[in-house]
Design an enzyme around this catalytic site. Sequence first.
Site, short mmCIF file in Angstrom:
data_model
loop_
_atom_site.label_atom_id
_atom_site.label_comp_id
_atom_site.label_asym_id
_atom_site.label_seq_id
_atom_site.Cartn_x
_atom_site.Cartn_y
_atom_site.Cartn_z
N TYR A 264 64.14 36.61 16.32
CA TYR A 264 64.84 35.46 15.74
C TYR A 264 65.40 35.73 14.35
O TYR A 264 66.13 34.90 13.81
CB TYR A 264 63.89 34.25 15.70
CG TYR A 264 63.56 33.72 17.08
CD1 TYR A 264 64.45 32.89 17.76
CD2 TYR A 264 62.38 34.08 17.73
CE1 TYR A 264 64.16 32.42 19.03
CE2 TYR A 264 62.09 33.63 19.00
CZ TYR A 264 62.98 32.80 19.65
OH TYR A 264 62.71 32.33 20.92
N ASN B 99 70.38 23.15 19.16
CA ASN B 99 69.54 24.24 19.67
C ASN B 99 68.31 23.56 20.25
O ASN B 99 67.38 23.20 19.52
CB ASN B 99 69.16 25.22 18.57
CG ASN B 99 68.36 26.39 19.14
OD1 ASN B 99 67.85 26.32 20.26
ND2 ASN B 99 68.25 27.46 18.37
N ASP C 61 70.00 14.11 30.09
CA ASP C 61 70.50 12.75 30.36
C ASP C 61 70.97 12.08 29.09
O ASP C 61 72.01 11.40 29.08
CB ASP C 61 69.41 11.90 31.02
CG ASP C 61 69.18 12.27 32.48
OD1 ASP C 61 70.05 12.95 33.08
OD2 ASP C 61 68.14 11.87 33.04
N HIS D 65 71.92 29.03 20.88
CA HIS D 65 70.66 29.78 20.90
C HIS D 65 70.80 30.97 19.97
O HIS D 65 71.83 31.67 20.02
CB HIS D 65 70.34 30.28 22.32
CG HIS D 65 70.26 29.17 23.31
ND1 HIS D 65 69.18 28.34 23.40
CD2 HIS D 65 71.17 28.72 24.22
CE1 HIS D 65 69.40 27.43 24.34
NE2 HIS D 65 70.60 27.64 24.86
N ARG E 270 64.00 31.63 30.75
CA ARG E 270 64.80 31.10 29.64
C ARG E 270 66.26 30.92 30.02
O ARG E 270 67.07 30.43 29.23
CB ARG E 270 64.75 32.05 28.43
CG ARG E 270 63.39 32.15 27.81
CD ARG E 270 63.42 32.98 26.55
NE ARG E 270 62.07 33.35 26.17
CZ ARG E 270 61.23 32.56 25.49
NH1 ARG E 270 61.62 31.38 25.05
NH2 ARG E 270 60.01 32.95 25.23
C1 DHK Z 1 64.77 29.26 20.81
C2 DHK Z 1 63.60 29.01 21.42
O1 DHK Z 1 62.61 28.41 20.78
C3 DHK Z 1 63.34 29.45 22.81
O2 DHK Z 1 62.50 28.55 23.48
C4 DHK Z 1 64.60 29.66 23.60
C5 DHK Z 1 65.96 29.78 21.52
C6 DHK Z 1 65.60 30.50 22.80
C7 DHK Z 1 66.90 30.54 20.62
O3 DHK Z 1 67.27 31.66 20.92
O4 DHK Z 1 67.32 29.97 19.60
O5 DHK Z 1 64.31 30.27 24.83
#
Ligand code: DHK
Length: 153
Positions: A29, A80, A93, A106, A117
């Site tokens: 991330y 996100n 919905d 994402h 995912r």
């Molecule tokens: C962020 C999350 O917390 C995951 O549950 C997703 C997503 C991916 C992201 O890539 O920002 O699968």
Amino acid sequence: MSDVESRPLIAVLNGPNLNMLGLRQPELYGAATLDDVEQLCAETGDQFGLAIDFRQTNGEGELVSWVQECRGRAAGIVINPAGYTTTSIALMDALLSAELPVIEVHITNIHRREEFRQHSFVSKAAVGVIAGLGIQGYALALTAMANLVGVEE
Ligand code: DHK
């Protein structure tokens, strides 16, 4: 550029665990925090004359309520949905009921990750999806949103 009062409002909504950005699996991330993401969204909003309402919650119901609040108030939604992407029919919905342009973001490329995912209910309600470009995906989503709501740089 228009003054703040007359700027179209874009809700940037973040789902569960995104408050942990910077600490959470940085190899996936990245090192940026949610505050960094908010700052990036504010700067991009300023660039395009958009007002930004930036929020994060770990709760599905709260996320659904925020989407409901957008109807008649916001011009668009960047979301996100994090872990609710693949599980929440309620969120899908709500987004469909908002009758607003929705862009799904994402940070990671969910299509390179685990199969669970890769199916997004939220995509059913989205004009477009940005995945895998890190936090820059938020800036790109707001750039696209500016175009959708008809404001210029
Ligand atoms: C962020 C999350 O917390 C995951 O549950 C997703 C997503 C991916 C992201 O890539 O920002 O699968």
